[in-house]
Design a protein around this motif. Structure first.
Motif, PDB file in Angstrom:
ATOM      1  N   VAL A 295       0.861  -1.177   0.000  1.00  0.00           N
ATOM      2  CA  VAL A 295       0.000   0.000   0.000  1.00  0.00           C
ATOM      3  C   VAL A 295       0.896   1.224   0.000  1.00  0.00           C
ATOM      4  CG1 VAL A 295      -1.830   1.237   1.200  1.00  0.00           C
ATOM      5  CG2 VAL A 295      -1.827  -1.261   1.199  1.00  0.00           C
ATOM      6  N   MET A 296       0.617   2.153  -0.910  1.00  0.00           N
ATOM      7  CA  MET A 296       1.504   3.292  -1.141  1.00  0.00           C
ATOM      8  C   MET A 296       0.818   4.625  -0.849  1.00  0.00           C
ATOM      9  SD  MET A 296       4.180   1.653  -2.211  1.00  0.00           S
ATOM     10  CE  MET A 296       5.299   2.842  -2.891  1.00  0.00           C
ATOM     11  N   ARG A 297       1.671   5.635  -0.684  1.00  0.00           N
ATOM     12  CA  ARG A 297       1.237   7.032  -0.575  1.00  0.00           C
ATOM     13  C   ARG A 297       2.114   7.820  -1.530  1.00  0.00           C
ATOM     14  NH1 ARG A 297       2.957   9.688   4.734  1.00  0.00           N
ATOM     15  NH2 ARG A 297       4.664  10.521   3.518  1.00  0.00           N
ATOM     16  N   PHE A 298       1.541   8.811  -2.207  1.00  0.00           N
ATOM     17  CA  PHE A 298       2.291   9.686  -3.103  1.00  0.00           C
ATOM     18  C   PHE A 298       2.377  11.076  -2.503  1.00  0.00           C
ATOM     19  CE2 PHE A 298       1.291   7.597  -7.501  1.00  0.00           C
ATOM     20  CZ  PHE A 298       2.121   6.540  -7.200  1.00  0.00           C
ATOM     21  N   ASN A 299       3.563  11.673  -2.606  1.00  0.00           N
ATOM     22  CA  ASN A 299       3.762  13.073  -2.247  1.00  0.00           C
ATOM     23  C   ASN A 299       4.437  13.744  -3.420  1.00  0.00           C
ATOM     24  OD1 ASN A 299       3.787  11.565   0.423  1.00  0.00           O
ATOM     25  ND2 ASN A 299       3.608  13.676   1.093  1.00  0.00           N
ATOM     26  N   LEU A 300       4.001  14.968  -3.736  1.00  0.00           N
ATOM     27  CA  LEU A 300       4.668  15.744  -4.770  1.00  0.00           C
ATOM     28  C   LEU A 300       5.944  16.312  -4.164  1.00  0.00           C
ATOM     29  CD1 LEU A 300       1.633  17.644  -6.316  1.00  0.00           C
ATOM     30  CD2 LEU A 300       2.662  15.501  -7.050  1.00  0.00           C
ATOM     31  N   ASP A 301       6.960  16.461  -4.957  1.00  0.00           N
ATOM     32  CA  ASP A 301       8.234  16.996  -4.509  1.00  0.00           C
ATOM     33  C   ASP A 301       8.872  17.696  -5.702  1.00  0.00           C
ATOM     34  OD1 ASP A 301      10.454  17.543  -2.974  1.00  0.00           O
ATOM     35  OD2 ASP A 301      11.173  15.486  -2.882  1.00  0.00           O
ATOM     36  N   THR A 302       9.848  18.518  -5.449  1.00  0.00           N
ATOM     37  CA  THR A 302      10.595  19.136  -6.542  1.00  0.00           C
ATOM     38  C   THR A 302      12.035  18.679  -6.456  1.00  0.00           C
ATOM     39  OG1 THR A 302      10.958  21.129  -5.242  1.00  0.00           O
ATOM     40  CG2 THR A 302       9.116  21.161  -6.804  1.00  0.00           C
TER      41      THR A 302
END
Length: 187
Positions: free
Chosen positions: A175-182
């Motif tokens: 089970v995954m979670r996504f976070n935006l990053d630069t």
């Protein structure tokens, strides 16, 4: 600096661990890489992620502009092993059931249920984003983002335990979670 997606293993929700950056797999789907320079660059209007689209800066697959989901199923839900693959897609309408038109997604190049405007900004401080699939009847099932470790695909499902029991030969699903990053990657 360009926006990319960081994937986290949340098998233990109290202790999420970095799993990798989302990247193309060369065959129509998306997998992970530890090398930020190979991450797929996306763009998003954060205020529009209620839900909204995550668009590609340089569409990786024949010009399909959005990061969405496509597969053989209209519906996911509890008790079902139905999965829908993360893929490059055409744009779809927010909060609408999946559409099925020829060549809607690069996943197979055939007509299959597809959605793109599924991304919600869950946490503005951490830039966590999460997809919400809309079933064919307009219902919003609990949607789990998982990674099939042996297939190296991100998919969504309504029941990761049933998927694990049916697709167990493909290795554990995470089970995954996504976070935006630069990060400093070429567009």
């Amino acid at each position: 600096m360009h926006p990319v997606i960081r994937a986290y293993d949340i098998s233990d929700p109290s202790n999420p661990s970095f799993y990798g950056y989302v990247t193309t797999d060369g065959g129509g789907g998306f997998t992970v890489t530890q090398d930020a320079s190979h991450a797929t660059v996306i763009q998003a209007q954060l205020a529009s992620l209620q839900p909204g689209n995550l668009a590609f800066v340089s569409p990786p697959y024949n010009g399909y502009p959005e990061l969405g989901f496509a597969g053989p199923y209209n519906d996911i839900g509890s008790g079902s092993a139905s999965i829908v693959y993360m893929a490059g897609t055409q744009s779809t309408t927010k909060k609408s059931p999946p559409i099925s038109t020829p060549n809607q997604s690069f996943a197979s190049g055939t007509s299959e249920p597809t959605e793109s405007a599924v991304w919600y900004l869950v946490n503005a401080a951490t830039l966590e984003v999460h997809p919400q699939w809309i079933n064919g009847n307009g219902g919003s099932p609990t949607t789990y983002l998982i990674y099939l470790t042996q297939l190296h695909y991100f998919v969504i499902t309504g029941d990761p335990n049933t998927v694990r029991s049916v697709y167990g030969t493909y290795g554990p699903n995470i089970v995954m979670r996504f976070n935006l990053d630069t990060v400093n990657v070429p567009p």
